[in-house]
Design an enzyme around this catalytic site. Structure first.
Site, PDB file in Angstrom:
ATOM      1  N   ARG A  56      87.840  31.545  92.360  1.00  0.00           N
ATOM      2  CA  ARG A  56      88.303  31.273  93.718  1.00  0.00           C
ATOM      3  C   ARG A  56      89.469  30.311  93.674  1.00  0.00           C
ATOM      4  O   ARG A  56      89.583  29.490  92.759  1.00  0.00           O
ATOM      5  CB  ARG A  56      87.207  30.581  94.531  1.00  0.00           C
TER       6      ARG A  56
ATOM      7  N   LYS B 181      84.265  29.077 104.964  1.00  0.00           N
ATOM      8  CA  LYS B 181      84.296  29.481 106.367  1.00  0.00           C
ATOM      9  C   LYS B 181      83.283  28.696 107.194  1.00  0.00           C
ATOM     10  O   LYS B 181      83.521  28.407 108.358  1.00  0.00           O
ATOM     11  CB  LYS B 181      84.046  30.984 106.484  1.00  0.00           C
TER      12      LYS B 181
ATOM     13  N   GLU C 239      84.048  39.350 105.477  1.00  0.00           N
ATOM     14  CA  GLU C 239      83.020  39.394 106.495  1.00  0.00           C
ATOM     15  C   GLU C 239      83.650  38.839 107.779  1.00  0.00           C
ATOM     16  O   GLU C 239      84.224  37.742 107.750  1.00  0.00           O
ATOM     17  CB  GLU C 239      81.812  38.530 106.093  1.00  0.00           C
TER      18      GLU C 239
HETATM   19  P1  ATP Z   1      82.190  31.919 102.475  1.00  0.00           P
HETATM   20  O1  ATP Z   1      83.248  30.892 102.737  1.00  0.00           O
HETATM   21  O2  ATP Z   1      81.174  31.984 103.544  1.00  0.00           O
HETATM   22  O3  ATP Z   1      81.675  31.918 101.063  1.00  0.00           O
HETATM   23  P2  ATP Z   1      83.976  33.967 101.797  1.00  0.00           P
HETATM   24  O4  ATP Z   1      85.124  33.010 101.858  1.00  0.00           O
HETATM   25  O5  ATP Z   1      83.483  34.463 100.516  1.00  0.00           O
HETATM   26  O6  ATP Z   1      82.820  33.341 102.624  1.00  0.00           O
HETATM   27  P3  ATP Z   1      84.419  36.701 102.603  1.00  0.00           P
HETATM   28  O7  ATP Z   1      84.718  37.218 103.953  1.00  0.00           O
HETATM   29  O8  ATP Z   1      83.189  37.175 101.937  1.00  0.00           O
HETATM   30  O9  ATP Z   1      84.367  35.143 102.776  1.00  0.00           O
HETATM   31  O10 ATP Z   1      85.653  36.884 101.645  1.00  0.00           O
HETATM   32  C1  ATP Z   1      86.373  38.083 101.542  1.00  0.00           C
HETATM   33  C2  ATP Z   1      86.985  38.200 100.188  1.00  0.00           C
HETATM   34  O11 ATP Z   1      87.842  37.099  99.920  1.00  0.00           O
HETATM   35  C3  ATP Z   1      85.919  38.206  99.110  1.00  0.00           C
HETATM   36  O12 ATP Z   1      86.226  39.216  98.186  1.00  0.00           O
HETATM   37  C4  ATP Z   1      86.014  36.858  98.493  1.00  0.00           C
HETATM   38  O13 ATP Z   1      85.643  36.895  97.164  1.00  0.00           O
HETATM   39  C5  ATP Z   1      87.489  36.502  98.688  1.00  0.00           C
HETATM   40  N1  ATP Z   1      87.660  35.061  98.780  1.00  0.00           N
HETATM   41  C6  ATP Z   1      87.047  34.224  99.635  1.00  0.00           C
HETATM   42  N2  ATP Z   1      87.402  32.943  99.403  1.00  0.00           N
HETATM   43  C7  ATP Z   1      88.270  32.964  98.366  1.00  0.00           C
HETATM   44  C8  ATP Z   1      88.990  31.959  97.645  1.00  0.00           C
HETATM   45  N3  ATP Z   1      88.890  30.659  97.940  1.00  0.00           N
HETATM   46  N4  ATP Z   1      89.784  32.363  96.631  1.00  0.00           N
HETATM   47  C9  ATP Z   1      89.914  33.655  96.327  1.00  0.00           C
HETATM   48  N5  ATP Z   1      89.269  34.644  96.960  1.00  0.00           N
HETATM   49  C10 ATP Z   1      88.443  34.322  97.972  1.00  0.00           C
END
Ligand code: ATP
Ligand code: MG
Length: 566
Positions: free
Chosen positions: A264, A274, A39
């Site tokens: 994650r 974020k 996003e």
């Molecule tokens: P927020 O921090 O608001 O939860 P987000 O980190 O999930 O947002 P996105 O832009 O939705 O942000 O993430 C894009 C992709 O990266 C998604 O498929 C998400 O699952 C993956 N992603 C985000 N954070 C991690 C992480 N810590 N480890 C592995 N994958 C991640």
């Protein structure tokens, strides 16, 4: 660390195993299409790198492709600046999505048409409940919800209201479109979730064309379907959303991507949300998204982390089903390993103390041969100028030195790297008793730093020639947080209270080998004995040499490993 689930094939994690099984069964005619769906509401961080490496990696291993999809369904938080930064970061990590760049907002017409179809089929309805009433109606984890009084509206009325929602007749939040599933479902996501909301907001790409926006849950699965994504890899928090995605796809009768969830990445001494990273930036608690203390890709880049090291780290972490927190020292271990092989060595004095070599001829300059990288025979040698006045590191000298202090002291001989043996004869102080200067003598027979007669010295110091060195700014970094888990703080404490006040130290007037001023911004080097450094990608120039310390030389992780093996 990869998943040990029984179904995994040797050497493959559970996702790669599934992909292999699908290829063998011909489920998608051998196609493997993945996507990375950020996003655009912030900059990418090291957690995203794990997802990027996984999605692009699996596509490449299977001659498939990976889409870069901007999941831009929330107009209030999304900006073009973030889109740009995401492109830059994915590219810098070494991945290429080619033509396959998409925006969920490009699918708004299609998603709207699908919502209409779901209305016509009696699968969704317009609900007039607002705020608290919606919340109350949902029930709790232990109690079922209650049906909305608007649940049984006629198709005609639903169609009429939905069109008027789109036409802008109603204020924000007054009506929603909801899926008609099951208010008693044990899965809260299935209790008639909202799929469209009224929001009169400007969107970074569609402008003012829409005043209703699909919810993420209504957009995500269908976007995967539109793009023909065969394997939709999500993080664990989406496991409970999968039945909902499957429900939409089934009701719409469209291609069904297969979603799989992995844990994650969490790292200690930092935050990877974020929302929190945005708070750090907006609250000026750091110097922007690319502050070298940030776990963002742009921060790590500015700090000097090589993309190869980040990829190797992500591979080593692997994919698993169980959440865990990885040690930052492990990431730094990969950075060190990479830089040890690739970074040219230089001498830099960060905290200079002037030394006058009394018996060195005035005006004479000796050119000493220095090895560029002992780990890389092809890196060759360079010349370093030596002269009568030099600088050494302040803490490489001690006046009343204990026996165990092996560096310079009065009457204690040391080697100056690549240059000569020197011996300290006198300490000069100012009125406050501060040491301002040292007087030394050198042994001309020790040229190159070689012992003339087999006599030994216990230390080799780095140095800089006063007439030749350039002045520089050098920034040293420590963890941004002083606790391992800033997400978990004591009662009455804010997570931001755990920010490490000593995470940034700025040194001015450092004395560097002159060649360092000529490096391009972003170039990585080793300052002998001090660590790996990177010419700052914003502030460094020949006129204003500016370096960031990437990592120290001490590999805490490797040391720990050795201890455990012993
Ligand atoms: P927020 O921090 O608001 O939860 P987000 O980190 O999930 O947002 P996105 O832009 O939705 O942000 O993430 C894009 C992709 O990266 C998604 O498929 C998400 O699952 C993956 N992603 C985000 N954070 C991690 C992480 N810590 N480890 C592995 N994958 C991640
Ligand atoms: Mg997310």
């Amino acid at each position: 660390m990869s998943d040990a689930s029984e179904t995994s094939r040797p050497g493959l994690d559970f996702i790669r195993t599934q992909v292999k099984l699908d290829n063998e069964s011909g489920k998608h005619d051998g196609r493997v299409f993945t996507r990375f769906p950020p996003e655009p509401n912030g900059y990418l961080h090291i957690g995203h790198a794990k997802s990027i490496c996984l999605n692009f990696g699996i596509a490449a291993e299977n001659q498939g492709h990976c889409n870069l999809r901007f999941d831009d369904t929330n107009p209030c938080k999304e900006e073009d600046e973030y889109v740009e930064s995401i492109r830059e970061d994915v590219k810098w990590l070494g991945f290429d999505w080619g033509e396959n760049e998409f925006f969920t907002s490009s699918y708004f017409d299609q998603l709207f048409a699908w919502a209409v179809k779901l209305i016509e089929d009696g699968n969704v309805y317009v609900c007039d409940l607002q705020g608290d009433d919606v919340r109350k109606g949902r029930g709790t984890l232990t109690e079922p919800g209650t049906n909305s009084p608007y649940r049984d509206r006629s198709v005609a009325e639903n169609l009429d209201l939905f069109q008027r929602m789109r036409a802008g007749e109603f204020p924000d939040g007054t009506r929603t479109l909801r899926a008609k599933i099951d208010m008693a479902s044990p899965n809260m996501n299935m209790r008639d979730p909202m799929i469209y909301r009224i929001l009169h907001a400007h969107h970074h790409r569609t402008g003012d064309a829409w005043c209703i926006y699909p919810m993420y849950d209504f957009a995500h699965g269908q976007s995967d379907s539109i793009e023909g994504i065969t394997h939709s890899l999500c993080t664990l928090e989406f496991e409970d959303h999968r039945p909902l995605y499957d429900w939409f796809v089934e009701k719409l009768g469209i291609f069904a991507p297969q979603q799989m969830e992995f844990a994650r990445l969490n790292l200690n001494y930092t935050v990877l949300s974020k929302r929190k990273l945005l708070q750090l930036v907006e609250g000026n608690l750091v110097n922007g998204w690319d502050d070298p203390r940030m776990p963002t890709i742009s921060g790590l880049r500015r700090r000097g982390y090589p993309p190869d090291a980040i990829r190797e780290f992500c591979e080593a972490v692997g994919v698993a089903k169980a959440d865990s927190t990885v040690d930052m020292a492990w990431l730094q271990h990969f950075v060190r390993q990479h830089l040890n092989k690739t970074a040219p060595r230089y001498m830099a004095v960060l905290n200079p103390l002037k030394v006058i070599i009394e018996n060195f001829p005035e005006g004479q300059v000796d050119r000493m041969e220095a090895v560029n990288n002992p780990e890389d025979p092809d890196a060759g040698t360079r010349e370093v100028a030596f002269s009568k006045v030099i600088y050494i590191e302040r803490d490489d000298f001690m006046e009343d030195a204990p026996k165990k202090f092996f560096r310079l002291s009065v009457g204690r001989e040391v080697r100056l790297r690549y240059a000569y043996f020197v011996n300290c004869t006198e300490v000069i102080k100012d009125a406050n008793g501060e040491i301002t200067e040292l007087r030394c003598t050198y042994d001309p027979a020790s040229k190159g730093g070689n012992s003339p007669d087999g006599r030994k010295v216990k230390a080799t110091l780095h140095w800089a020639s006063a007439d030749h060195a350039v002045d520089a700014t050098v920034r040293l970094y420590d963890h941004l947080f002083s606790v391992e888990n800033p997400n978990k703080v004591k009662d009455g404490q804010e997570w931001t209270d755990t920010i490490n006040p000593d995470s940034l130290q700025i040194l001015e007037g450092c004395k560097l080998e002159p060649a360092l001023a000529e490096l391009a911004p972003g170039e990585r080097v080793q300052f002998e004995r001090l660590g790996y450094f990177c010419a700052d990608n914003k502030d460094h120039s020949a006129g204003t040499p500016t370096f960031n310390r990437t990592v120290t030389l001490r590999d805490a992780w490797a040391k720990e490993q050795k201890k455990m093996e012993a």
